[in-house]
Design an enzyme around this catalytic site. Structure first.
Site, PDB file in Angstrom:
ATOM      1  N   SER A 113       0.786  -1.243   0.000  1.00 16.72           N
ATOM      2  CA  SER A 113       0.000   0.000   0.000  1.00 16.72           C
ATOM      3  C   SER A 113       0.811   1.283   0.000  1.00 16.72           C
ATOM      4  CB  SER A 113      -0.964   0.009   1.194  1.00 16.72           C
ATOM      5  OG  SER A 113      -2.088  -0.806   0.922  1.00 16.72           O
ATOM      6  N   LYS A 116       0.213   3.697  -2.771  1.00 14.02           N
ATOM      7  CA  LYS A 116      -0.814   4.742  -2.751  1.00 14.02           C
ATOM      8  C   LYS A 116      -0.202   6.138  -2.758  1.00 14.02           C
ATOM      9  CE  LYS A 116      -4.561   2.069  -0.583  1.00 14.02           C
ATOM     10  NZ  LYS A 116      -4.007   0.709  -0.455  1.00 14.02           N
ATOM     11  N   SER A 170      -6.086   3.224   4.429  1.00 13.34           N
ATOM     12  CA  SER A 170      -5.505   2.466   3.313  1.00 13.34           C
ATOM     13  C   SER A 170      -6.584   1.814   2.457  1.00 13.34           C
ATOM     14  CB  SER A 170      -4.530   1.395   3.835  1.00 13.34           C
ATOM     15  OG  SER A 170      -3.634   1.005   2.817  1.00 13.34           O
ATOM     16  N   LYS A 279       2.951   6.365   5.307  1.00 12.73           N
ATOM     17  CA  LYS A 279       2.029   5.325   4.820  1.00 12.73           C
ATOM     18  C   LYS A 279       2.548   3.953   5.204  1.00 12.73           C
ATOM     19  CE  LYS A 279      -1.654   3.983   2.806  1.00 12.73           C
ATOM     20  NZ  LYS A 279      -1.613   2.853   3.747  1.00 12.73           N
TER      21      LYS A 279
END
Length: 407
Positions: A113, A116, A170, A279
């Site tokens: 993720s 992203k 997320s 993140k």
């Protein structure tokens, strides 16, 4: 006399072609790989690792030749960085672009993720945060059991709510929707993400999904993630989203569904003084991935980790330890730098560099170019040889008895 001239010419040619090439013109041997400090990791079951693309040597040196290593690179005299479980990592200065150290900075890995962030770097400038859009069924086409905000088909949400759902929770559903809103479809959004990666100089990054859910041929590197994160943290809107602790997902009266609250899943913002956000990421294939940034004494650093395990130390804590290590280094410490957008081509060359001359392959050869220093020596030696042969022939003509014919 003729024999003596020919012998002298032969000796001269041999001396020229056998003259050693200067040491600074010969490619030096690759430096020994310095092992990265590692924490013991538990045995885990994971899918087979995908085969990465073939390495492009120039791409591995983007940002500096010292970064072209699978092992540890730190400034001379720097203390050893803390051991981590991550397969690769990098610490860099967000403002100056200086790379403070890393482990396998250009090694291919799977992003999960943290990809992203590439979606954010691509679509944040294009989308109006106040725009309200309706969720389609295709937006919810995500892997069962994967992270999601809980968007509803037919539900209406602002773009700002989608960004918060993406960065706090997320949400893979939010990722699909943001890619669609920015490019017309999720697939078109991925194409724009890859174009943005190339613009940034992140040539080892290839997205297949907007969310970072695993897909064939999806890769990134710790260095590339730092390039992407630098663009994100330069955006004040991103910084505000990344530091948001909690937000409310609005109710959907038309669907008779109540609203609910989501929290930021990045523990760094709650536990690290000066945290700027970041993140988290995880898939069975990628394992734990992490990007985090913090500010201390007017200095902003970012850390990127790929392929970590959460035991004995969670990924964000490994990132925090590496940030501490980076802040303890002198401000002028560096092993390389983060390139600027548009600076390098796919071959790792400056975008403004003139095209390289291409030598014709030798007859019967494979056409593969040898080292330039060798090509120069061969071309130079060949020119001298031609000149000497011409001189010898001219001398023979001058000394040849008149009226004599060659057989």
């Amino acid at each position: 006399m003729r024999a003596r001239v020919l012998a002298a010419a032969t000796v001269a040619v041999l001396l020229i072609t056998a003259t050693p090439v200067p040491a600074d013109a010969v490619p030096s041997a690759l430096p020994a790989v310095v092992p990265c400090p590692r924490l013991p990791t538990p045995t885990v079951t994971r899918p087979p690792r995908p085969v990465p693309p073939a390495a492009v040597p120039a791409q591995r040196a983007v940002g500096g030749e010292a970064l072209a290593t699978a092992g540890l690179v730190v400034p001379p005299g720097a203390p050893a960085p803390p051991p981590v479980t991550a397969g690769s990592w990098l610490v860099a200065d967000l403002d100056s672009g200086a790379v403070l150290g890393g482990c396998g900075p250009h090694e291919y890995a799977t992003p999960a993720s943290v990809q992203k962030l590439l979606l954010a770097a691509t679509m944040l400038p294009k989308l109006d945060p106040k725009q309200v859009a309706t969720v389609t069924r295709a937006d919810l086409d995500i892997e069962p059991g994967s992270s999601a905000v809980g968007l509803l088909v037919g539900g209406r949400y602002s773009v700002e709510t989608l960004w918060l759902g993406l960065l706090l929770q997320s949400g893979n559903d939010a990722a699909n929707m943001l890619a669609r809103l920015g490019a017309g479809s999720a697939q078109a959004g991925v194409r724009q993400m890859n174009a943005e990666a190339r613009r940034l100089g992140a040539w080892q990054t290839h997205a297949v999904t907007p969310s970072g859910l695993d897909g064939p041929g999806q890769f990134t590197s710790a260095y590339d993630l730092a390039l992407i994160a630098r663009v994100c943290f330069a955006d004040p809107t991103f910084r505000r989203y990344a530091l948001t602790e909690r937000t409310q997902i609005p109710a959907q009266p038309a669907l008779k569904k109540p609203g609910f609250q989501i929290q930021n899943e990045n523990p760094l913002i709650h536990n690290y003084p000066g945290a700027l956000g970041g993140k988290t990421g995880f898939t069975d294939l990628a394992r734990h991935t992490y990007v985090g940034a913090a500010e201390r004494d007017g200095r902003r650093l970012v850390v990127t980790l790929l392929g970590a395990e959460r035991r004995p130390v969670r990924a964000w804590e490994q990132g925090a330890r590496l940030l501490d290590w980076g802040f303890a280094l002198p401000r002028d410490a560096s092993v390389g730098r983060l390139v600027e957008p548009g600076e390098v081509t796919a071959e790792g060359l400056p975008a403004s560099a003139p095209p390289r001359a291409v030598r014709a392959p030798a007859a019967g050869g494979s056409g593969a170019g040898g080292p330039e220093w060798l090509g120069g020596a061969v071309v130079g030696g060949g020119a001298v040889l031609v000149g000497l042969v011409a001189a010898v022939l001219a001398l023979r003509r001058r000394r040849r008895p008149r009226g004599r014919r060659r057989a």
